[in-house]
Design a protein around this motif. Structure first.
Motif, PDB file in Angstrom:
ATOM      1  N   MET A 153       0.850  -1.203   0.000  1.00  0.00           N
ATOM      2  CA  MET A 153       0.000   0.000   0.000  1.00  0.00           C
ATOM      3  C   MET A 153       0.887   1.255   0.000  1.00  0.00           C
ATOM      4  O   MET A 153       1.913   1.303   0.654  1.00  0.00           O
ATOM      5  CB  MET A 153      -0.876  -0.054   1.253  1.00  0.00           C
ATOM      6  N   SER A 154       0.466   2.285  -0.727  1.00  0.00           N
ATOM      7  CA  SER A 154       1.290   3.489  -0.784  1.00  0.00           C
ATOM      8  C   SER A 154       0.861   4.458   0.310  1.00  0.00           C
ATOM      9  O   SER A 154      -0.235   4.350   0.861  1.00  0.00           O
ATOM     10  CB  SER A 154       1.105   4.172  -2.138  1.00  0.00           C
ATOM     11  N   SER A 164      -0.443  -3.887  -6.363  1.00  0.00           N
ATOM     12  CA  SER A 164      -0.468  -2.433  -6.591  1.00  0.00           C
ATOM     13  C   SER A 164      -0.587  -2.111  -8.080  1.00  0.00           C
ATOM     14  O   SER A 164       0.122  -2.671  -8.917  1.00  0.00           O
ATOM     15  CB  SER A 164       0.782  -1.785  -6.001  1.00  0.00           C
ATOM     16  N   VAL A 165      -1.502  -1.193  -8.390  1.00  0.00           N
ATOM     17  CA  VAL A 165      -1.824  -0.865  -9.786  1.00  0.00           C
ATOM     18  C   VAL A 165      -1.756   0.646 -10.001  1.00  0.00           C
ATOM     19  O   VAL A 165      -2.251   1.422  -9.178  1.00  0.00           O
ATOM     20  CB  VAL A 165      -3.255  -1.361 -10.139  1.00  0.00           C
ATOM     21  N   ALA A 166      -1.137   1.047 -11.111  1.00  0.00           N
ATOM     22  CA  ALA A 166      -1.188   2.454 -11.530  1.00  0.00           C
ATOM     23  C   ALA A 166      -2.052   2.507 -12.783  1.00  0.00           C
ATOM     24  O   ALA A 166      -1.771   1.826 -13.769  1.00  0.00           O
ATOM     25  CB  ALA A 166       0.209   2.975 -11.821  1.00  0.00           C
ATOM     26  N   TYR A 167      -3.113   3.301 -12.717  1.00  0.00           N
ATOM     27  CA  TYR A 167      -4.122   3.343 -13.790  1.00  0.00           C
ATOM     28  C   TYR A 167      -3.961   4.660 -14.557  1.00  0.00           C
ATOM     29  O   TYR A 167      -4.269   5.727 -14.035  1.00  0.00           O
ATOM     30  CB  TYR A 167      -5.490   3.223 -13.126  1.00  0.00           C
ATOM     31  N   PHE A 168      -3.442   4.568 -15.791  1.00  0.00           N
ATOM     32  CA  PHE A 168      -3.127   5.758 -16.590  1.00  0.00           C
ATOM     33  C   PHE A 168      -4.301   6.098 -17.518  1.00  0.00           C
ATOM     34  O   PHE A 168      -4.709   5.260 -18.321  1.00  0.00           O
ATOM     35  CB  PHE A 168      -1.910   5.492 -17.479  1.00  0.00           C
ATOM     36  N   LEU A 183       5.895   8.311 -10.154  1.00  0.00           N
ATOM     37  CA  LEU A 183       5.722   7.144  -9.270  1.00  0.00           C
ATOM     38  C   LEU A 183       7.065   6.754  -8.659  1.00  0.00           C
ATOM     39  O   LEU A 183       7.165   6.420  -7.471  1.00  0.00           O
ATOM     40  CB  LEU A 183       5.126   5.970 -10.054  1.00  0.00           C
ATOM     41  N   GLU A 184       8.104   6.801  -9.483  1.00  0.00           N
ATOM     42  CA  GLU A 184       9.447   6.458  -8.995  1.00  0.00           C
ATOM     43  C   GLU A 184       9.897   7.429  -7.897  1.00  0.00           C
ATOM     44  O   GLU A 184      10.410   7.011  -6.862  1.00  0.00           O
ATOM     45  CB  GLU A 184      10.421   6.509 -10.180  1.00  0.00           C
ATOM     46  N   GLU A 185       9.657   8.722  -8.136  1.00  0.00           N
ATOM     47  CA  GLU A 185      10.006   9.744  -7.138  1.00  0.00           C
ATOM     48  C   GLU A 185       9.271   9.506  -5.819  1.00  0.00           C
ATOM     49  O   GLU A 185       9.782   9.776  -4.744  1.00  0.00           O
ATOM     50  CB  GLU A 185       9.628  11.146  -7.648  1.00  0.00           C
ATOM     51  N   LEU A 186       8.039   9.016  -5.939  1.00  0.00           N
ATOM     52  CA  LEU A 186       7.220   8.766  -4.746  1.00  0.00           C
ATOM     53  C   LEU A 186       7.579   7.425  -4.098  1.00  0.00           C
ATOM     54  O   LEU A 186       6.936   7.011  -3.143  1.00  0.00           O
ATOM     55  CB  LEU A 186       5.730   8.762  -5.119  1.00  0.00           C
ATOM     56  N   LYS A 187       8.564   6.750  -4.665  1.00  0.00           N
ATOM     57  CA  LYS A 187       8.977   5.405  -4.202  1.00  0.00           C
ATOM     58  C   LYS A 187       7.824   4.400  -4.303  1.00  0.00           C
ATOM     59  O   LYS A 187       7.648   3.537  -3.451  1.00  0.00           O
ATOM     60  CB  LYS A 187       9.499   5.449  -2.753  1.00  0.00           C
ATOM     61  N   ILE A 188       7.001   4.587  -5.334  1.00  0.00           N
ATOM     62  CA  ILE A 188       5.910   3.631  -5.581  1.00  0.00           C
ATOM     63  C   ILE A 188       6.327   2.788  -6.784  1.00  0.00           C
ATOM     64  O   ILE A 188       6.633   3.335  -7.846  1.00  0.00           O
ATOM     65  CB  ILE A 188       4.577   4.362  -5.858  1.00  0.00           C
ATOM     66  N   ASP A 189       6.358   1.479  -6.595  1.00  0.00           N
ATOM     67  CA  ASP A 189       6.771   0.595  -7.679  1.00  0.00           C
ATOM     68  C   ASP A 189       5.592  -0.315  -8.025  1.00  0.00           C
ATOM     69  O   ASP A 189       5.462  -1.408  -7.470  1.00  0.00           O
ATOM     70  CB  ASP A 189       7.980  -0.229  -7.208  1.00  0.00           C
TER      71      ASP A 189
END
Length: 547
Positions: free
Chosen positions: A1-2, A16-20, A166-172
């Motif tokens: 979880m972020s 974990s999912v990033a929805y573009f 996402l990388e800057e936020l440390k979310i992978d």
């Protein structure tokens, strides 16, 4: 979880999912969407929040939105671009750098916190910041800019800057979900990182939304390369990865080659897509996950309560109340007073030629006779935004506006955004959908209309055949004109449409209230849960993310 999630993640949805997505329709105040793609993404985000899914949205902060729809002094369509200001966004204090056309462009990230509109957290990207020169600032000015350089720059920002933020936020994220092909540059950014196509593919899924050429973008591959669309991946490598050896590069084909799995947005659209892309070797599988809308947001609670408690009188009077609220808006915009007792037909969606907004008036004489019928009167409302640079669609809009001048029971409304869409769906008796057959991928507006006791009258396309029980919960316009010239197709479809209205729907409304009530109740109860987006976002996890 972020750290962006304020809610406890449900274990079922922990991946974990990033929805573009280029557009999200989350709230009336946040004008960053144009039509169905945005409405769908908005419902996706709301249901991800309801089901406590580990999902984050990545979108764009459009300084001028899509456009503001107004009228000129003769009441014809006037397109205005007004700068928006959003004081409710949280600045994430993150700026990333992307190369566009050989130039450094800076992208700032803002957050729509999940508690604000009860949606999964949404990160919005903007180039409209002091660090950039004027040209770079304009990249995130207007959704779907008509200039193809700007358009491609927007896609690079969404895909590449989105991945970098996402990388800057440390979310992978374990999964990157491309809602339509716009965010494709993200896959090349990932390829640059992993240097291995299998590593990219296992993380990427893709939703294709339309069989329309305009929705399956193509650009010259050298132009894309020069713009920086492929990050730093060489042209030779891009051609190897995608199998595209022509000069024109299709974003959809690229996405089908860079993903582990893709989905169409209705069963029919699944067939159409598999046929459309059947010649593409080595593409990923295309399954279908039918679109849906978020009931909690769209459905009128009192209407559902009356249905649950079998209170027919209550259901009827609530619907009349909702019609009155819509008719206040009609009176306010047009000076026409509509009556809640009269059958009200609504055609409202994005104003595109293939959706045939003018089909109803194709046989003008017959149409005007229906409008003049005193015994069985009708009221008709049109609404929708044409693409601001689509003269053909704007002309159709203005034609209908001209026709409405001489009829007090015809209205054309402007400002088709979330709030007006909500009023129209709640106030409509008949929700009319008339696309050219196979051109509609899903047509989600009919779902949220059905949730509010509007009865669908639709061409058998998109989601409709999965829902429709003919004459029991909705009605279908038969299409005999498949394969005929467009003019002939329109003539036949118009005849079928008018026959159904005159011989079935209008008499049902006025002469058999009991049966009308039954169709209306079935419409509300049949659309839930199958077309509630809770089902849809669950299927995305089980069939796509975890596949």
């Amino acid at each position: 979880m972020s750290h962006l999630h304020t809610y406890e993640i449900d274990k079922k949805y922990s991946k974990s999912v990033a929805y573009f997505s280029m557009e999200f329709a989350i709230h009336q105040a946040l004008k960053i969407y144009s039509g169905g793609l945005g409405f769908l993404a908005g419902s996706h985000m709301r249901s991800a929040y309801d089901l406590k899914q580990n999902l984050i949205g990545i979108g764009m902060l459009w300084s001028y939105g899509y456009y503001d729809q107004n009228r000129d002094e003769d009441r014809y369509l006037k397109i205005e671009f007004r700068r928006k200001r959003y004081y409710f966004l949280e600045d994430l204090n993150i700026t990333v750098n992307v190369k566009i056309n050989g130039k450094d462009v800076y992208v700032r990230a803002y957050l729509v916190p999940s508690e604000l509109f009860n949606s999964a957290p949404l990160i919005l990207l903007s180039t409209d910041i002091p660090e950039n020169d004027y040209l770079s600032r304009t990249i995130t000015h207007k959704l779907y800019d008509s200039n193809s350089e700007t358009r491609v720059a927007q896609e690079i920002v969404l895909g590449v800057a989105g991945a970098k933020v996402l990388e800057e936020l440390k979310i992978d994220p374990e999964i990157y979900h491309m809602n339509e092909g716009h965010s494709l540059p993200m896959t090349f950014e990932l390829y640059k990182k992993y240097q291995n196509i299998d590593e990219v593919k296992k993380r990427v899924v893709f939703t294709t939304h339309t069989p329309e050429a305009a929705g399956n973008e193509e650009h010259n591959i050298d132009f894309l390369f020069k713009m920086g669309f492929f990050s730093d991946v060489s042209l030779e490598e891009v051609r190897n990865l995608t199998g595209i050896d022509k000069n024109m590069f299709s974003l959809t084909i690229g996405a089908l080659k860079m993903s582990k799995i893709a989905n169409a947005v209705s069963k029919i659209h699944g067939d159409v897509s598999n046929e459309m892309w059947s010649s593409i070797e080595g593409r990923c599988q295309i399954i279908s996950i039918t679109n849906a809308q978020n009931r909690k947001y769209w459905a009128d609670k009192n209407l559902l309560k009356a249905l649950d408690e079998h209170e027919e009188f209550e259901l009827d009077s609530r619907k009349k109340h909702l019609k009155r609220l819509l008719f206040d808006e009609v009176a306010n915009q047009t000076g026409k007073m509509f009556s809640p007792e009269i059958l009200t037909i609504v055609w409202a969606r994005r104003f595109a030629e293939y959706k045939r907004p003018g089909l109803l008036k194709y046989d003008l004489e017959r149409f005007e006779n229906m409008l003049k019928n005193q015994k069985h009167p009708v009221q008709i409302i049109w609404a929708g935004k044409p693409y601001p640079f689509d003269t053909q669609a704007i002309n159709i809009f203005n034609d209908i506006t001209y026709l409405a001048k001489k009829h007090k029971n015809l209205a054309v409304l402007i400002g088709y955004e979330l709030d007006l869409s909500m009023k129209l769906k709640k106030g409509a008796d008949i929700w009319l959908n008339t696309p050219r057959v196979t051109r509609e991928a899903s047509g989600t507006s009919g779902m949220s209309a059905a949730m509010n006791g509007a009865i669908n009258l639709s061409i058998a396309d998109g989601w409709h055949p999965e829902f429709c029980r003919e004459g029991i919960n909705s009605f279908t316009i038969p299409t005999e004109g498949r394969g005929l010239p467009i003019e002939e197709q329109d003539r036949l479809d118009n005849k079928s449409l008018m026959d159904i209205l005159e011989h079935k729907i209008i008499p049902l409304y006025y002469d058999d209230r009991k049966e009308w009530m039954s169709v209306k109740k079935n419409s509300i109860s049949d659309v839930i849960p199958a077309f509630d987006s809770g089902r849809m976002v669950h299927e995305y996890y089980t069939l796509m993310y975890n596949a």
